[in-house]
Motif scaffolding. Structure first.
Motif, short mmCIF file in Angstrom:
data_model
loop_
_atom_site.label_atom_id
_atom_site.label_comp_id
_atom_site.label_asym_id
_atom_site.label_seq_id
_atom_site.Cartn_x
_atom_site.Cartn_y
_atom_site.Cartn_z
N VAL A 238 3.98 1.88 2.74
CA VAL A 238 5.08 2.63 2.47
C VAL A 238 4.81 4.09 2.25
O VAL A 238 3.88 4.51 1.18
CB VAL A 238 5.95 2.26 1.42
N PHE A 239 5.07 5.00 2.91
CA PHE A 239 4.79 6.38 2.85
C PHE A 239 5.69 7.02 1.92
O PHE A 239 7.05 6.61 1.85
CB PHE A 239 4.40 7.21 4.15
N ASN A 240 5.49 8.15 1.22
CA ASN A 240 6.36 8.45 0.05
C ASN A 240 6.96 9.72 0.32
O ASN A 240 7.54 10.46 -0.60
CB ASN A 240 5.40 8.60 -1.29
N VAL B 165 0.96 -1.19 -0.14
CA VAL B 165 0.11 0.02 -0.05
C VAL B 165 0.86 1.32 0.05
O VAL B 165 1.60 1.30 0.99
CB VAL B 165 -0.92 0.17 1.30
N LEU B 166 0.68 2.10 -0.85
CA LEU B 166 1.24 3.49 -1.14
C LEU B 166 0.56 4.56 -1.05
O LEU B 166 0.03 4.75 -1.92
CB LEU B 166 2.32 3.31 -2.27
N PRO B 167 0.26 5.22 0.28
CA PRO B 167 -0.40 6.46 -0.01
C PRO B 167 0.42 7.66 -0.38
O PRO B 167 1.35 7.99 0.27
CB PRO B 167 -0.67 6.53 1.89
N VAL B 168 -0.22 7.98 -1.55
CA VAL B 168 0.41 9.00 -2.30
C VAL B 168 -0.40 10.35 -2.54
O VAL B 168 -0.33 11.26 -3.03
CB VAL B 168 0.90 8.69 -3.54
N ALA B 169 -1.51 10.43 -1.64
CA ALA B 169 -2.23 11.61 -1.57
C ALA B 169 -1.51 12.57 -0.58
O ALA B 169 -0.41 12.28 -0.12
CB ALA B 169 -3.74 11.35 -0.97
N GLY B 170 -2.14 13.80 -0.58
CA GLY B 170 -1.42 14.76 -0.01
C GLY B 170 -0.92 15.89 -0.64
O GLY B 170 -0.35 15.70 -1.69
#
Length: 331
Positions: free
Chosen positions: A104-106, A4-9
């Motif tokens: 994994v946060f980006n 899971v890659l949270p790429v919002a923001g």
């Protein structure tokens, strides 16, 4: 395993560079932050990459299809900004019983051997990757006892622990982890109006789950211009690649010049990356990231970060200076 890659923001700390692009698509050392991360994840057997996106999600999807067309990817939109745990919870429809999960946060690029996950997790339910830091007051930290996490403290006033969480998490039971997030959200356990993962992990620890906190080798922050330049310097260390056209120039290692860049009559380096389509003339550039399709002429740049399609033109000076003079020229 699923990732899971949270790429919002919004990437507000990187503005103006994130006004027009997703923060994960900002360049450093010749690649986007996302490309650096994906390449580091390829050492594990990944069934699916699950991206949690925002209104810039199409940019991320286009990039992945162009750079990694053979990877199985899915894209879910976080319409409400309710925090990191809420973002991860959106992956629930893609995760089934028995799936391992890597989150994994980006904002950071990590340096660690993910191939050791099975060995590290033999006697644990998950791994919360960490890094010992001096400025522990800035981070959420893990408090350890007998090799396992017993508490998590957000921005502690005293050095109860210096093991900062780096935004990289492994869960043996991905579906169970997502159920714990759902329970945390249902219980309304917010911090400043948002849902965070430490509340989820502490709920799981309270129910008997065991988590280790292996240290990564390097934690490369890409969230601010100054730290992005530090990361650029770290990643270029030992690498000196000139793929573009360089005419009558001095190159001071390390630099990374992409194919399609043209540089004339200039001094470049150290610690400079130049993207494709950029033209540099009669300039001195060091400790900088120069992105695609730029034109830089007659300038001295240091610790600078240029986005895409920038035209930056200075002017040459003609001087007639006598003996024993002191000339100080501010940029």
């Amino acid at each position: 395993m699923k990732i899971v890659l949270p790429v919002a923001g919004k990437g507000t700390r990187l503005r103006p560079h994130t006004h027009t692009k997703a923060k994960s698509l900002v360049h450093v050392a010749g690649k986007t932050v996302l490309e650096h991360i994906i390449e580091r994840l390829m050492v594990v057997d990944v069934e699916e990459f699950i991206f949690i996106t925002d209104e810039n999600g199409q940019q991320v999807e286009d990039f992945m299809q162009r750079k990694f067309p053979d990877l199985k990817c899915s894209y879910l939109v976080q319409k409400e900004r309710l925090g990191p745990a809420h973002a991860v919870a959106l992956a629930a429809p893609q995760v089934k019983a028995g799936d391992n999960l890597l989150v994994v946060f980006n904002d950071t690029i990590f340096v660690t051997d993910l191939g050791k996950i099975p060995q590290l997790c033999e006697d644990a339910d998950g791994l919360i990757y960490s890094k010992e830091v001096e400025d522990y007051q800035r981070f959420g930290v893990n408090v350890m006892r007998d090799g396992y996490i017993v508490d998590m403290v957000e921005k502690p006033d005293t050095p109860i622990s210096r093991l900062a969480q780096v935004g990289l998490y492994y869960l043996k039971d991905g579906a169970g982890f997502l159920r714990s997030i759902e329970q945390t959200i249902e219980a309304g356990e917010k911090v400043k109006g948002e849902y965070y993962l430490p509340s989820v992990f502490m709920r799981m620890i309270g129910e008997g789950a065991k988590f280790k906190a292996p240290e990564i080798d390097a934690w490369l922050d890409c969230g601010k211009p100054e730290t992005l330049l530090e990361t650029n310097r770290f990643l270029l260390k030992g690498r000196h690649h000139i793929h573009g056209e360089v005419i009558d120039c001095v190159m001071i290692e390390p630099v990374h010049i992409e194919r399609g860049a043209i540089i004339k009559n200039s001094i470049i380096g150290p610690n400079v990356s130049v993207a494709a389509g950029t033209r540099i003339e009669n300039s001195v550039i060091r400790n900088s990231i120069i992105n695609a399709e730029n034109h830089v002429s007659n300038l001295i740049l240091d610790h600078s970060l240029l986005g895409d399609s920038v035209t930056l033109v200075g002017s040459p000076r003609r001087m007639n200076i006598g003996d024993h003079s002191l000339i100080e020229m501010d940029q």
